[in-house]
Motif scaffolding. Structure first.
Motif, PDB file in Angstrom:
ATOM      1  N   SER A 123      17.201   7.415  -3.335  1.00 15.34           N
ATOM      2  CA  SER A 123      15.875   8.016  -3.180  1.00 15.34           C
ATOM      3  C   SER A 123      14.834   7.074  -3.775  1.00 15.34           C
ATOM      4  CB  SER A 123      15.807   9.384  -3.869  1.00 15.34           C
ATOM      5  OG  SER A 123      16.017   9.262  -5.262  1.00 15.34           O
ATOM      6  N   GLY A 124      13.649   7.114  -3.211  1.00 20.90           N
ATOM      7  CA  GLY A 124      12.553   6.279  -3.699  1.00 20.90           C
ATOM      8  C   GLY A 124      12.083   5.226  -2.724  1.00 20.90           C
ATOM      9  N   MET A 125      12.812   5.009  -1.622  1.00 20.99           N
ATOM     10  CA  MET A 125      12.393   3.976  -0.683  1.00 20.99           C
ATOM     11  C   MET A 125      11.109   4.357   0.046  1.00 20.99           C
ATOM     12  SD  MET A 125      14.212   1.309  -0.942  1.00 20.99           S
ATOM     13  CE  MET A 125      13.510   0.485   0.462  1.00 20.99           C
ATOM     14  N   GLY A 126      10.823   5.662   0.115  1.00 22.96           N
ATOM     15  CA  GLY A 126       9.561   6.084   0.718  1.00 22.96           C
ATOM     16  C   GLY A 126       8.348   5.655  -0.091  1.00 22.96           C
ATOM     17  N   ASP A 127       8.556   5.378  -1.393  1.00 16.66           N
ATOM     18  CA  ASP A 127       7.482   4.841  -2.234  1.00 16.66           C
ATOM     19  C   ASP A 127       7.431   3.313  -2.159  1.00 16.66           C
ATOM     20  OD1 ASP A 127       6.659   7.364  -3.250  1.00 16.66           O
ATOM     21  OD2 ASP A 127       8.327   7.338  -4.659  1.00 16.66           O
ATOM     22  N   VAL A 128       8.597   2.706  -1.965  1.00 24.35           N
ATOM     23  CA  VAL A 128       8.651   1.241  -1.885  1.00 24.35           C
ATOM     24  C   VAL A 128       8.037   0.748  -0.575  1.00 24.35           C
ATOM     25  CG1 VAL A 128      10.203  -0.752  -1.770  1.00 24.35           C
ATOM     26  CG2 VAL A 128      10.689   1.118  -3.352  1.00 24.35           C
ATOM     27  N   LEU A 129       8.339   1.443   0.522  1.00 25.90           N
ATOM     28  CA  LEU A 129       7.807   1.030   1.820  1.00 25.90           C
ATOM     29  C   LEU A 129       7.372   2.275   2.592  1.00 25.90           C
ATOM     30  CD1 LEU A 129       7.225  -1.346   3.665  1.00 25.90           C
ATOM     31  CD2 LEU A 129       9.537  -1.153   4.587  1.00 25.90           C
ATOM     32  N   PRO A 130       6.204   2.821   2.254  1.00 23.17           N
ATOM     33  CA  PRO A 130       5.713   4.009   2.960  1.00 23.17           C
ATOM     34  C   PRO A 130       5.404   3.688   4.424  1.00 23.17           C
ATOM     35  CG  PRO A 130       4.512   3.638   0.900  1.00 23.17           C
ATOM     36  CD  PRO A 130       5.306   2.407   1.173  1.00 23.17           C
ATOM     37  N   ILE A 131       5.383   4.726   5.232  1.00 23.08           N
ATOM     38  CA  ILE A 131       5.085   4.542   6.655  1.00 23.08           C
ATOM     39  C   ILE A 131       3.708   3.923   6.850  1.00 23.08           C
ATOM     40  CG2 ILE A 131       4.739   5.780   8.837  1.00 23.08           C
ATOM     41  CD1 ILE A 131       6.649   7.889   7.799  1.00 23.08           C
ATOM     42  N   MET A 133       2.170   1.731   5.169  1.00 16.58           N
ATOM     43  CA  MET A 133       1.993   0.361   4.677  1.00 16.58           C
ATOM     44  C   MET A 133       2.852  -0.604   5.472  1.00 16.58           C
ATOM     45  SD  MET A 133       1.847   0.733   0.522  1.00 16.58           S
ATOM     46  CE  MET A 133       1.547  -1.026   0.357  1.00 16.58           C
ATOM     47  N   ASP A 134       2.403  -1.852   5.582  1.00 15.94           N
ATOM     48  CA  ASP A 134       3.177  -2.872   6.282  1.00 15.94           C
ATOM     49  C   ASP A 134       3.738  -3.909   5.314  1.00 15.94           C
ATOM     50  OD1 ASP A 134       0.870  -4.135   5.544  1.00 15.94           O
ATOM     51  OD2 ASP A 134       0.278  -4.754   7.566  1.00 15.94           O
ATOM     52  N   ASN A 192      12.771  12.554  -2.270  1.00 15.94           N
ATOM     53  CA  ASN A 192      12.021  11.552  -1.525  1.00 15.94           C
ATOM     54  C   ASN A 192      10.682  12.136  -1.073  1.00 15.94           C
ATOM     55  OD1 ASN A 192      13.721   9.102  -1.193  1.00 15.94           O
ATOM     56  ND2 ASN A 192      15.170  10.552  -0.308  1.00 15.94           N
ATOM     57  N   PRO A 193       9.656  11.312  -0.941  1.00 10.62           N
ATOM     58  CA  PRO A 193       8.361  11.838  -0.488  1.00 10.62           C
ATOM     59  C   PRO A 193       8.437  12.327   0.956  1.00 10.62           C
ATOM     60  CG  PRO A 193       8.321   9.432  -0.572  1.00 10.62           C
ATOM     61  CD  PRO A 193       9.609   9.867  -1.214  1.00 10.62           C
ATOM     62  N   ASP A 194       7.716  13.389   1.244  1.00 17.00           N
ATOM     63  CA  ASP A 194       7.625  13.917   2.603  1.00 17.00           C
ATOM     64  C   ASP A 194       6.512  13.161   3.327  1.00 17.00           C
ATOM     65  OD1 ASP A 194       7.313  15.320   4.944  1.00 17.00           O
ATOM     66  OD2 ASP A 194       7.313  17.297   4.010  1.00 17.00           O
ATOM     67  N   GLN A 195       6.879  12.362   4.317  1.00 14.87           N
ATOM     68  CA  GLN A 195       5.910  11.561   5.067  1.00 14.87           C
ATOM     69  C   GLN A 195       5.774  12.054   6.507  1.00 14.87           C
ATOM     70  OE1 GLN A 195       5.959   7.171   3.777  1.00 14.87           O
ATOM     71  NE2 GLN A 195       8.134   7.726   3.703  1.00 14.87           N
ATOM     72  N   SER A 196       6.283  13.265   6.771  1.00 16.66           N
ATOM     73  CA  SER A 196       6.306  13.756   8.150  1.00 16.66           C
ATOM     74  C   SER A 196       4.897  13.936   8.726  1.00 16.66           C
ATOM     75  CB  SER A 196       7.077  15.078   8.225  1.00 16.66           C
ATOM     76  OG  SER A 196       6.560  16.030   7.311  1.00 16.66           O
ATOM     77  N   ALA A 197       3.910  14.206   7.863  1.00 15.11           N
ATOM     78  CA  ALA A 197       2.548  14.445   8.354  1.00 15.11           C
ATOM     79  C   ALA A 197       1.925  13.178   8.941  1.00 15.11           C
ATOM     80  CB  ALA A 197       1.676  14.982   7.228  1.00 15.11           C
ATOM     81  N   VAL A 198       2.360  12.020   8.462  1.00 20.33           N
ATOM     82  CA  VAL A 198       1.782  10.757   8.947  1.00 20.33           C
ATOM     83  C   VAL A 198       2.787   9.958   9.768  1.00 20.33           C
ATOM     84  CG1 VAL A 198       0.117  10.574   7.077  1.00 20.33           C
ATOM     85  CG2 VAL A 198       2.405   9.608   6.771  1.00 20.33           C
TER      86      VAL A 198
END
Length: 207
Positions: A123-131, A133-134, A192-198
């Motif tokens: 867990s935590g990869m959603g903070d390392v490489l969020p949707i 960010m490139d 893990n962060p919920d990134q479903s909205a974006v």
């Protein structure tokens, strides 16, 4: 797209990379053909990184499954993401029962001996490489939880059934046990962060 090879590279001793291919310690992986092999540059990168292409929606009888099963039967390491897709809500999603088929085929190729099946969860990869960010976010923490070897012999004894229906139910039962192990690890990890909205819109997953 960075958890493999990124996380695995940090977990492995670096000298494994220098000793390949003589020692065969570095994992093999499977990646969707339309993602990892969509152009010649990516194809060379992933082939040299011991990654095999799978075609989504083509079922469990693809040649890549047999190649992976032969690798397992010889004692090789095959790393799978059994969900077969990215779940942007940060939670474990449905697993593909091809993982069960792979276990059964490897067992058949190895004289009835089950391959070792080790679950791990990060867990935590959603903070390392969020949707959104490139580039990688440096300084973020990723937690990796490694479980116990999953016992399979009470299920894999049915792998050799002459009944195709029994075989498929066995594949599904193996996959369900894998999911239980991963869910246990998920409960013990930071969410893990919920990134479903974006998240980008996409078609429903193939069966």
């Amino acid at each position: 797209m960075f958890d493999d090879p990124g996380v695995l590279s940090l977990l492995m001793p670096w000298h494994w990379l220098w000793s390949e291919p003589l020692t065969e310690k570095v994992r093999w992986s499977i990646c969707a053909k339309e993602v990892c092999f969509k152009n010649e540059l990516l194809r060379h990168f992933f082939v040299n990184g011991k990654t095999l292409p799978v075609e989504r929606g083509k079922g469990v009888n693809q040649p890549v499954v047999s190649i992976a099963a032969h690798t397992l039967a010889k004692g090789g390491w095959v790393h799978l993401f059994p969900e077969g897709r990215i779940n942007y809500d940060g939670k474990l999603g449905p697993l593909r029962w091809g993982v069960g088929k792979l276990i059964c085929q490897a067992r058949q190729l190895n004289g009835g001996r089950d391959p070792a099946l080790l679950p791990f969860y990060h867990s935590g990869m959603g903070d390392v490489l969020p949707i959104t960010m490139d580039r990688l976010n440096v300084g973020k923490q990723v937690e990796v939880r490694v479980g116990e070897l999953i016992r399979l012999d009470d299920l894999t004894c049915n792998c050799d059934s002459a009944d195709a229906g029994v075989q498929q139910e066995t594949w599904k039962a193996i996959t369900a046990r894998v999911k239980d192990a991963l869910l246990d690890l998920e409960r013990r990890c930071p969410p893990n962060p919920d990134q479903s909205a974006v998240a980008p819109k996409r078609d429903p997953p193939p069966s």
